[in-house]
Write an enzyme that holds these catalytic residues in place. Structure first.
Site, PDB file in Angstrom:
ATOM      1  N   HIS A   1       0.822  -1.220   0.000  1.00  0.00           N
ATOM      2  CA  HIS A   1       0.000   0.000   0.000  1.00  0.00           C
ATOM      3  C   HIS A   1       0.856   1.272   0.000  1.00  0.00           C
ATOM      4  O   HIS A   1       1.924   1.306   0.580  1.00  0.00           O
ATOM      5  CB  HIS A   1      -1.006   0.027   1.171  1.00  0.00           C
ATOM      6  CG  HIS A   1      -0.440  -0.160   2.533  1.00  0.00           C
ATOM      7  ND1 HIS A   1      -1.248  -0.219   3.645  1.00  0.00           N
ATOM      8  CD2 HIS A   1       0.816  -0.310   2.978  1.00  0.00           C
ATOM      9  CE1 HIS A   1      -0.501  -0.389   4.695  1.00  0.00           C
ATOM     10  NE2 HIS A   1       0.743  -0.444   4.334  1.00  0.00           N
ATOM     11  N   ASN A   2       0.340   2.261  -0.701  1.00  0.00           N
ATOM     12  CA  ASN A   2       0.958   3.595  -0.746  1.00  0.00           C
ATOM     13  C   ASN A   2       2.272   3.633  -1.522  1.00  0.00           C
ATOM     14  O   ASN A   2       2.976   4.646  -1.504  1.00  0.00           O
ATOM     15  CB  ASN A   2       1.201   4.157   0.657  1.00  0.00           C
ATOM     16  CG  ASN A   2      -0.074   4.282   1.464  1.00  0.00           C
ATOM     17  OD1 ASN A   2      -1.163   3.993   0.967  1.00  0.00           O
ATOM     18  ND2 ASN A   2       0.045   4.694   2.701  1.00  0.00           N
TER      19      ASN A   2
END
Lengths: 354, 354, 354
Positions: free
Chosen positions: B249-250
């Site tokens: 994620h991210n």
């Protein structure tokens, strides 16, 4: 539970029965846990001392071990050349007789192109999609939600679990087992760089070869085997490949080679026959590995290997503080080497002037 | 087989034709195997000596190489700035003209929410599920058994193979290719520890960002790209990502970066543009990699890299007995260093007292 | 956007409110970006200096930090023992209240065996296939295109995303989350070699154990967990496993252990409770890892670990030329050791004859 008499087993799988052929077994268990309705085997000499006290209905073992163990008079024995393989075959028989019957036919929710040829004995699960020109052999089972791309050929007695994708033109041999989530024949990773100061892009090289799996291959869950770029990617007969493995385009894996989970084989590499590739091994592209090579888990192979044998290159984890110290030195080995060189020069000088 | 005249090819892709524009080709092959109906190319100087004897209908090559090779009078040549990319583009043309026509429309077995907007030129395969608010662009092709979560947007000309899952809110650009088994937008791995002596649990952090793929991205089979926790995970335009890759994620992957199979990028890491991440590379979370960084296969990156260049950290497998000896020493390098230190002290002492 | 008053939050999750209980929040944001409608939290002391200037509607923080920070009089605070976990729980509340309502029932395109027992509150998505004898608990949600094999049991409130495969006989606890592409219960990698000079084969060992996931387990996208060979593979309660992880047959993972992406655990290994297994870690088969062991990313574990602590064995990438020099020395450490030994002997000799 189906039961089998020991006489049945020996008739089917060979071996020498010593004891009562009328005794029946319904299952399998380890030596120390088996009861009179269960079959056990001895393959690892570590367990030799469990044989005499085992309550198994029959023990499968090699002749040499049979002669070594104490043998209570009321016990049954099957002497086999390879007790472990014998056990596996009996286990298959039991598993097959306890499995629900397969109902041939195509599920009403499947989507089948009219040009596909599907043997009447085959079983096609719900929502499976079979495109044009596909040919599916006798007794093939395909579970739910699979996709079989145009022109793919699947040999007799192959079993394909749910959510498998076979891209167009794949060739799957007889008696294959493909586990859930397998992807066969996706594009290999091939791009031509075309960049200038003004910009550019990676230009895709169409992947027009096929993925070919010969007979008796098993592929683990979520493993992917890419199609070839121009020629084919080939997994030869009898190979067993575990879960989460990635095999790149134009790779050839020789017959009876086994590849453990999470391994990755880059494009255009050739692996020999009877190799054992450990878990999480990485093999670079364009290398050739000889027959009967074992690569131990987590090793990386960057060059061709021309001689059979065992190859390794991984480091075992140790307590963090300890490892940190050693890892720092690894990154300064060149300096350590220079210090040794210097010492050698000084010492030589000291010796000469002694 | 569709055929193309050399004049057509040069009109379409540029380059300088030397020879007969009326010659036609229907396929591609390597220099040493091509026949008069096939096109070949020279990009690697290793194959320079195959050019004169090649029977290819035309050879694509750079001007410098053209000037070097012997040129029989009856032969055809296309001089191109980047013969490999030229070849790739011709290959795409041939592949496209040999592919079955795509029939626009939604398969009767697909499940489409009435609020979804699907271009009339798009093609949606059997059993594909499209939730509410989804928008699908012109000429998009989605194969069988895919799931397109609510609110997802898919740009023009994107191709999605079978068994792909796009979680709700995903954004997929134009001209993407997503291979079978790809998962875009699953939850990132985020949990708050809440343990005491009495027990406790990992408390899930809801992942409310999105996964965003810009234009011209290709994602290999069974690769997973997580949605962001609060912000988005972003794969910038022109990236090519191989099979079995995991992106946390991210993460942000810069434009035109390529990532080979089995690599893993942990959460909140930023990778620059034009990077090349080798197979099975692992990159830790929260690091930043500069533009034009190459990480060689199986290396691990634990800290940010601020300068372009090639970085490595993997060990090549060697014969097992040999490696075992060396690996044991690796775990005792601190002792080796101490012995060297001690030697240096003694030697210094010996020098002084000489 | 649903809004919650601070009084509501404290009533629900505990903690001490200092400020106006009537203030409402609708979302979350980092301290430096939050506005008056958003909740922020302080957990990492690095951000202590952002608290005073934050415009968040409320800041969640520990008592110690509350006492340290400057506190403008118009601001709201929730003092919590574990601000990060508190934040996570509020985030879950907000996410749940913004998620579309789940409509109970079985989609018309699903294929359900009449013997399956499905709670009326459960929701079964399009094209999902549920075989005979399956039992599905209250409020279970199963998305599209999943396969739930015969006899599988799924506990209350479990969420299964699209394209998941559960093999026959799997046991999934309550409140599990299984992400897209997960495969639970595929065959473990077990084969008996049966080769002679004349040929032979790998004989498959039927895998007749189960895969059992206890309560509160989360499994990431495309992760595979094999069924046991004879006994079960067990993932104990509260475990969180990331994407692309492979877990072999007969493995037991202790309660509340977390496993990051791309890790692989070979068969018959036991991992303790509260362990943290880093990304791309490989653990060999038949080893036992104690409770509270952390293995850092990309390390390989080949032997049992009996003491809690942090263990490592990976090498960080460095500039290629530098690494090449050092890696070459790694493969010749035995020679370096011999040179040191020789130096020590000579030096000893020099000392003696001084």
């Amino acid at each position: 539970m189906t039961s089998f008499s020991l006489a049945d087993l020996v008739a089917k799988f060979g071996g020498e029965l010593i004891g009562d052929g009328g005794t029946t077994v319904t299952g399998l268990a380890p030596l120390d846990r088996a009861d009179a309705s269960q079959l056990a085997f001895l393959s690892n000499p570590l367990y030799l001392n469990q044989v005499a006290s085992s309550r198994a209905g029959v023990v499968i073992l090699a002749r040499g071990d049979f002669e070594k163990v104490e043998r209570p008079s009321d016990r049954n024995w099957i002497i086999a050349a390879n007790p472990y393989a014998y056990f596996a075959r009996v286990a298959q028989l039991l598993a097959a007789s306890n499995a629900p019957a397969v109902v041939p036919g195509v599920h009403a929710s499947a989507t089948i192109d009219p040009s596909a040829q599907i043997a009447a004995s085959a079983s096609i699960g719900p929502n499976t999609v079979i495109e044009d020109g596909v040919r599916i052999g006798e007794r093939v089972r395909i579970q739910a939600n699979c996709f079989i791309g145009r022109g793919t050929v699947i040999g007799d007695d192959t079993l394909i679990y749910a959510n498998v994708t076979l891209y167009h033109g794949s060739v799957i041999g007889a008696r294959n087992i493909l586990h859930a989530g397998v992807v066969i024949g996706a594009d290999g990773f091939g791009f031509a760089p075309d960049f200038s100061a003004q910009g550019g892009e990676w230009v895709k090289i169409p992947q027009v070869g096929r993925a070919v799996l010969e007979d008796d291959v098993e592929i683990g869950a979520s493993t992917s085997i890419d199609r070839g770029a121009m020629a084919d990617t080939v997994i030869e007969r009898g190979c067993k490949i575990d879960n989460q493995v990635q095999i790149g385009h134009n790779v050839r894996v020789g017959a009876y080679t086994v590849i453990a989970g999470c391994a990755g084989i880059a494009g255009s590499t050739t692996i020999g026959r009877y190799c054992m590739i450990g878990g999480a091994v990485g093999i670079a592209g364009h290398v050739t590995i000889a027959d009967r090579v074992t690569i131990t888990a987590k090793s990386g192979v960057t060059k061709s290997i021309s001689k059979p044998g065992i190859y390794s290159g991984s480091i075992a984890a140790t307590p963090h503080a300890e490892w940190n110290k050693n890892a720092a030195i690894v990154h300064n080995l060149d300096k350590m080497r220079d210090r040794i060189k210097q010492l050698e020069a000084i010492v030589k000088d000291l010796q000469n002037t002694k």
